[in-house]
Scaffold this motif. Structure first.
Motif, mmCIF file in Angstrom:
data_model
loop_
_atom_site.group_PDB
_atom_site.id
_atom_site.type_symbol
_atom_site.label_atom_id
_atom_site.label_comp_id
_atom_site.label_asym_id
_atom_site.label_seq_id
_atom_site.Cartn_x
_atom_site.Cartn_y
_atom_site.Cartn_z
ATOM 1 N N ARG A 1 -2.894 12.904 -9.722
ATOM 2 C CA ARG A 1 -2.784 13.343 -8.255
ATOM 3 C C ARG A 1 -2.838 11.757 -7.896
ATOM 4 N N ARG A 2 -3.447 11.079 -8.287
ATOM 5 C CA ARG A 2 -3.264 9.625 -8.360
ATOM 6 C C ARG A 2 -1.975 8.947 -8.765
ATOM 7 N N ALA A 3 -1.551 8.350 -9.912
ATOM 8 C CA ALA A 3 -0.136 8.677 -10.402
ATOM 9 C C ALA A 3 1.119 10.114 -9.414
ATOM 10 N N MET A 4 1.129 11.159 -8.721
ATOM 11 C CA MET A 4 1.762 11.002 -8.311
ATOM 12 C C MET A 4 1.772 10.298 -6.874
ATOM 13 N N GLU A 5 0.929 9.964 -6.642
ATOM 14 C CA GLU A 5 0.602 9.406 -5.013
ATOM 15 C C GLU A 5 1.846 7.720 -5.197
ATOM 16 N N VAL A 6 1.605 6.572 -6.403
ATOM 17 C CA VAL A 6 1.955 6.009 -7.727
ATOM 18 C C VAL A 6 3.764 6.081 -7.610
ATOM 19 N N PHE A 7 3.231 6.926 -7.718
ATOM 20 C CA PHE A 7 5.289 7.395 -7.971
ATOM 21 C C PHE A 7 5.703 7.713 -6.337
ATOM 22 N N TRP A 8 5.146 8.055 -5.686
ATOM 23 C CA TRP A 8 5.607 8.216 -4.431
ATOM 24 C C TRP A 8 6.009 6.837 -3.200
ATOM 25 N N LEU B 1 12.568 22.231 8.123
ATOM 26 C CA LEU B 1 12.879 20.843 8.884
ATOM 27 C C LEU B 1 11.268 20.645 9.992
ATOM 28 N N ARG B 2 11.158 21.104 10.985
ATOM 29 C CA ARG B 2 9.935 20.309 12.018
ATOM 30 C C ARG B 2 8.374 20.271 11.221
ATOM 31 N N ASP B 3 8.215 21.611 10.033
ATOM 32 C CA ASP B 3 7.210 21.030 9.232
ATOM 33 C C ASP B 3 6.762 19.310 8.365
ATOM 34 N N ASN B 4 8.482 19.822 7.484
ATOM 35 C CA ASN B 4 8.267 18.321 6.941
ATOM 36 C C ASN B 4 8.248 17.226 7.816
ATOM 37 N N ALA B 5 9.082 17.286 9.018
ATOM 38 C CA ALA B 5 9.087 16.072 9.617
ATOM 39 C C ALA B 5 7.330 15.818 9.636
ATOM 40 N N VAL B 6 6.175 16.940 9.827
ATOM 41 C CA VAL B 6 5.576 16.274 10.760
ATOM 42 C C VAL B 6 4.979 15.783 9.183
ATOM 43 N N ALA B 7 4.548 15.988 8.273
ATOM 44 C CA ALA B 7 4.218 16.105 6.842
ATOM 45 C C ALA B 7 4.939 14.483 6.113
ATOM 46 N N TYR B 8 6.136 14.217 6.844
ATOM 47 C CA TYR B 8 6.236 13.020 6.580
ATOM 48 C C TYR B 8 6.050 11.585 7.406
ATOM 49 N N SER B 9 6.029 12.752 8.725
ATOM 50 C CA SER B 9 5.249 11.130 9.362
ATOM 51 C C SER B 9 4.016 11.014 10.064
ATOM 52 N N THR B 10 3.163 11.680 9.135
ATOM 53 C CA THR B 10 1.476 11.279 9.572
ATOM 54 C C THR B 10 0.812 11.256 8.287
ATOM 55 N N GLY B 11 -0.735 11.549 8.404
ATOM 56 C CA GLY B 11 -1.106 11.521 7.529
ATOM 57 C C GLY B 11 -1.317 10.100 6.555
ATOM 58 N N ASP B 12 -2.528 10.359 5.934
ATOM 59 C CA ASP B 12 -2.519 8.735 4.677
ATOM 60 C C ASP B 12 -1.944 8.174 3.431
ATOM 61 N N GLY B 13 -1.348 9.850 3.577
ATOM 62 C CA GLY B 13 0.049 9.154 2.295
ATOM 63 C C GLY B 13 1.114 8.881 2.893
ATOM 64 N N PRO B 14 2.001 8.451 1.116
ATOM 65 C CA PRO B 14 3.287 7.802 1.294
ATOM 66 C C PRO B 14 4.002 8.161 2.115
ATOM 67 N N ARG B 15 4.583 8.121 3.475
ATOM 68 C CA ARG B 15 6.220 8.409 4.438
ATOM 69 C C ARG B 15 7.091 9.511 3.130
ATOM 70 N N CYS C 1 9.732 11.849 1.375
ATOM 71 C CA CYS C 1 9.507 13.164 0.702
ATOM 72 C C CYS C 1 9.700 12.228 -0.858
ATOM 73 N N MET C 2 8.758 12.701 -1.795
ATOM 74 C CA MET C 2 8.792 12.099 -2.912
ATOM 75 C C MET C 2 10.393 12.061 -4.205
ATOM 76 N N ILE C 3 10.320 13.221 -3.571
ATOM 77 C CA ILE C 3 11.401 13.958 -4.314
ATOM 78 C C ILE C 3 12.959 13.469 -3.688
ATOM 79 N N VAL C 4 13.371 13.061 -2.415
ATOM 80 C CA VAL C 4 13.995 11.600 -1.636
ATOM 81 C C VAL C 4 14.024 10.824 -2.331
ATOM 82 N N LEU C 5 12.712 9.842 -2.430
ATOM 83 C CA LEU C 5 12.624 8.720 -2.555
ATOM 84 C C LEU C 5 12.167 8.111 -3.437
#
Length: 202
Positions: A17-24, A91-105, A107-111
């Protein structure tokens, strides 16, 4: 003399999980091995022993992302009663996930693979395949809508899927640019306003 404590056991999932966050956050090319070992709390030999190398670790991290933060699309497409509500929830569920929270903003798969070199073309191709799977999922949900009578036959399901997944990927980039959830939802409002015209038979 006090006895030394036993070394902490290696927790593969926590390290992954820590590696995922770094890659993300930094992308595949932007992530150095020292970034990974520092975040995971292990040395290079341990990383290679546990995961096989940087690319293998990245692929495992993408798998974890799909099972966790990246699973919203699958849940929306499976859980909503109509094709329209499924696309909008995606779209709306992902928009919330992409723009809130403590993690990277975003989508990892896109970015994570937006930049690459000849040495990481296999990673680029792997992420292309991941995004193509999402297009396939959306297409399948639209086809299901036709079969169930929710959508009219004769519509171009492939085009509609391409349109809404492109919107989804664009939301990710806008979120990384610090767009708010409200701003992302305005984009979604526009995309959903196009639904009646897009779902007309061709």
């Amino acid at each position: 003399m006090a006895q030394r404590g036993r070394p902490r056991a290696f927790d593969r999932q926590v390290a992954l999980r820590r590696a995922m966050e770094v890659f993300w956050e930094h992308g595949y090319e932007g992530t150095a091995m020292t970034d990974l070992t520092g975040a995971m709390g292990i040395n290079s030999p341990s990383l290679y022993a546990a995961f096989g190398g940087k690319e293998e670790l990245f692929r495992a991290a993408v798998g974890l992302y799909g099972e966790t933060e990246g699973g919203l699309t699958d849940r929306a497409l499976r859980g909503e009663p109509t094709a329209c509500s499924a696309i909008e929830a995606m779209l709306r569920d992902n928009a919330v996930a992409y723009s809130t929270g403590d993690g990277p903003r975003g989508c990892m798969i896109v970015l994570a693979g937006s930049t690459y070199t000849t040495r990481s073309e296999s990673v680029r191709d792997f992420l292309i395949e991941q995004r193509a799977e999402t297009v396939g999922q959306v297409t399948a949900r639209l086809v299901r809508g036709v079969v169930e009578g929710d959508l009219t036959g004769g519509i171009d399901t492939a085009m509609i899927a391409d349109f809404y997944t492109t919107v989804l990927y664009g939301l990710s980039i806008r979120a990384r640019d610090r767009a708010s959830t409200a701003e992302l939802n305005k984009i979604i409002d526009g995309a959903m306003a196009a639904w009646p015209a897009l779902t007309q038979p061709r």
